[in-house]
Design a protein around this motif. Sequence first.
Motif, short mmCIF file in Angstrom:
data_model
loop_
_atom_site.label_atom_id
_atom_site.label_comp_id
_atom_site.label_asym_id
_atom_site.label_seq_id
_atom_site.Cartn_x
_atom_site.Cartn_y
_atom_site.Cartn_z
N MET A 187 39.59 42.48 41.88
CA MET A 187 39.95 41.80 43.12
C MET A 187 41.30 41.10 42.99
O MET A 187 41.60 40.48 41.97
CB MET A 187 38.85 40.78 43.45
N THR A 188 42.12 41.18 44.04
CA THR A 188 43.42 40.49 44.06
C THR A 188 43.38 39.37 45.10
O THR A 188 42.51 39.32 45.98
CB THR A 188 44.56 41.46 44.43
N ALA A 189 44.36 38.47 45.01
CA ALA A 189 44.45 37.36 45.96
C ALA A 189 44.64 37.88 47.39
O ALA A 189 44.07 37.34 48.35
CB ALA A 189 45.60 36.44 45.57
N GLU A 190 45.43 38.93 47.54
CA GLU A 190 45.68 39.49 48.88
C GLU A 190 44.38 40.02 49.48
O GLU A 190 44.11 39.84 50.68
CB GLU A 190 46.72 40.62 48.80
N LYS A 219 43.59 31.91 39.04
CA LYS A 219 44.65 30.99 39.49
C LYS A 219 45.36 31.54 40.72
O LYS A 219 45.64 30.79 41.68
CB LYS A 219 45.65 30.76 38.36
N GLU A 220 45.68 32.82 40.73
CA GLU A 220 46.36 33.41 41.89
C GLU A 220 45.49 33.32 43.14
O GLU A 220 45.98 33.04 44.24
CB GLU A 220 46.71 34.87 41.61
N ILE A 221 44.20 33.52 42.97
CA ILE A 221 43.28 33.42 44.11
C ILE A 221 43.22 31.98 44.61
O ILE A 221 43.26 31.73 45.83
CB ILE A 221 41.89 33.94 43.71
N ALA A 222 43.15 31.02 43.68
CA ALA A 222 43.10 29.61 44.08
C ALA A 222 44.38 29.21 44.81
O ALA A 222 44.34 28.50 45.83
CB ALA A 222 42.90 28.74 42.84
N GLU A 223 45.53 29.65 44.32
CA GLU A 223 46.79 29.31 44.97
C GLU A 223 46.89 29.93 46.36
O GLU A 223 47.43 29.31 47.29
CB GLU A 223 47.96 29.76 44.10
N ALA A 224 46.37 31.16 46.50
CA ALA A 224 46.38 31.79 47.83
C ALA A 224 45.49 31.02 48.80
O ALA A 224 45.86 30.83 49.98
CB ALA A 224 45.90 33.24 47.71
N LEU A 225 44.35 30.53 48.32
CA LEU A 225 43.46 29.74 49.18
C LEU A 225 44.06 28.37 49.48
O LEU A 225 43.83 27.81 50.56
CB LEU A 225 42.09 29.60 48.52
N ASP A 226 44.84 27.82 48.55
CA ASP A 226 45.56 26.57 48.82
C ASP A 226 46.55 26.77 49.97
O ASP A 226 46.65 25.93 50.88
CB ASP A 226 46.32 26.10 47.58
N ARG A 227 47.28 27.88 49.93
CA ARG A 227 48.26 28.15 51.01
C ARG A 227 47.53 28.37 52.33
O ARG A 227 48.00 27.90 53.39
CB ARG A 227 49.09 29.39 50.65
N LEU A 228 46.39 29.06 52.27
CA LEU A 228 45.61 29.29 53.49
C LEU A 228 45.17 27.96 54.10
O LEU A 228 45.25 27.77 55.32
CB LEU A 228 44.39 30.16 53.17
N GLN A 229 44.73 27.03 53.29
CA GLN A 229 44.30 25.74 53.80
C GLN A 229 45.48 24.98 54.40
O GLN A 229 45.35 24.35 55.47
CB GLN A 229 43.65 24.90 52.69
N ALA A 230 46.63 25.04 53.74
CA ALA A 230 47.81 24.34 54.26
C ALA A 230 48.22 24.89 55.62
O ALA A 230 48.69 24.15 56.49
CB ALA A 230 48.96 24.46 53.26
N GLU A 231 48.02 26.20 55.81
CA GLU A 231 48.44 26.84 57.06
C GLU A 231 47.40 26.75 58.16
O GLU A 231 47.75 26.65 59.35
CB GLU A 231 48.74 28.32 56.77
N THR A 232 46.12 26.78 57.80
CA THR A 232 45.06 26.88 58.81
C THR A 232 44.04 25.75 58.77
O THR A 232 43.25 25.60 59.72
CB THR A 232 44.29 28.20 58.64
N GLY A 233 44.01 25.00 57.69
CA GLY A 233 42.98 23.96 57.54
C GLY A 233 41.69 24.47 56.95
O GLY A 233 40.76 23.69 56.69
#
Length: 466
Positions: A187-190, A219-233
């Motif tokens: 599985m990838t972050a994308e 870590k890549e998955i966590a960082e992608a979910l961090d960006r998702l939260q910053a953008e969408t909550g």
Amino acid sequence: MPLHERDEIRESMSEPVFGSGALRGQIPKYTFPPGGARADDAFQLVADELMLDGNSRQNLATFCQTWVEPEVHRLMELSIDKNMIDKDEYPQTAEIERRCVHMMADLWNAPQGANPVGASAIGSSEACMLGGMAAKWRWRARRRAAGLPTDRPNMVCGPVQVVWHKFARYWDIEMREVPMAPGSYAMTAEQVLERVDENTIFVVPTLGLTYTGVYEPVKEIAEALDRLQAETGLDIDIHVDAASGGFLAPFCAPDLEWDFRLPRVKSISSSGHKFGLAPLGVGWVVWRDAVELPEDLIFHVNYLGGDMPVFQINFSRSAGPVVAQYYDFVRLGREGYRQIHDSCYATGQLIAEAVGELGPFEILCASDPATAIPTVTWRIREGEDPGYTLFDLADRVRMRGWQVPAYTLTGTASNIAVQRILVRQGVSRDMALTLVDDLRDAIRHLHTHPVTVPMTKEESSGFNHL
């Protein structure tokens, strides 16, 4: 001893083992025996049947420990009659379990000032279930507090072991499993971002996929979910299934960030009886803080004496594996674990190099501590036809006692067969070289005695990713 019994006892002591008692006849197999047998006769009968299982040390399919120190056998014997769940009756055993939880929280970098909690389990499968239940309860509580529906929970994961399929079915959760594809086996972050939504209770990356042995990029998955939260909550938790890697990466790849150093990782499960080096029967789940384990999942029982908080699916079980786990922690420490696992990785790399030279094989996992567990996984190179399948090769080396499984991948890669070797404590370099010689002889035999009809996965012996 009464004098009148001497002759009778002397005669029984001189009887040949296989000419006396129950060993002279046939015992019932599927009906309850009407009478008993002498202890030594019954032991011999059962021990003889166990011979047919083969040598567990040569089982290179299993992730589980097949060798433990003699001291572990002695501790298991001391603990066999202690019920792990009865913390009031066996308070010191309960204390040992607590110490193990805190040692793992330390090993997995729980943050300073946090209040990590955890529990032992029968294995990592039960531990996964406990981590999943807590995640569902947390998600449901947040949704109810916001006045939102809770009837469509889902989870996102890569190609997982069967326990997560069981979890999704038992707890009525939609599983959004990222399928394998040729050349893409994890599985990838994308792919995670394509599947999560407001109903996602958690994402489950695996630190050591059962199919190939590789680590998914936590870590890549966590960082992608961090960006998702910053953008969408949208705030989505992570549970790391570290069944194998949880007791490898901290020692052999300490700079790899996959654990509680990532704030989004709320819980981690692992198998003590895999690379934790304990005997079979123990898994662990740890939450980064007590607030991540919902209180209403904890039961309080008092019928065994005292008030006991319980959060396990199973109940009564021997304390032996937990006590043995604590022994391993005390006996080995960080340096001892590192030495054992480094040796496993080095042996795996030796096997990978040799296998790459034995035939038309593409190595998919080469026992790299930065990216995988000590595993060697390979396939027949695309476009090559050596005249046999990996199922034929697995069947041939089994004649020498080796269990080196062949199996197919999943998703659109389901037409790809791979073969895998797990290198655990007890698989020495000398033992590995013997295996390589046997693989070479098997391949030579398959070349000189061509297979008329190559074996398929349906014809091969069953294989489970455990």
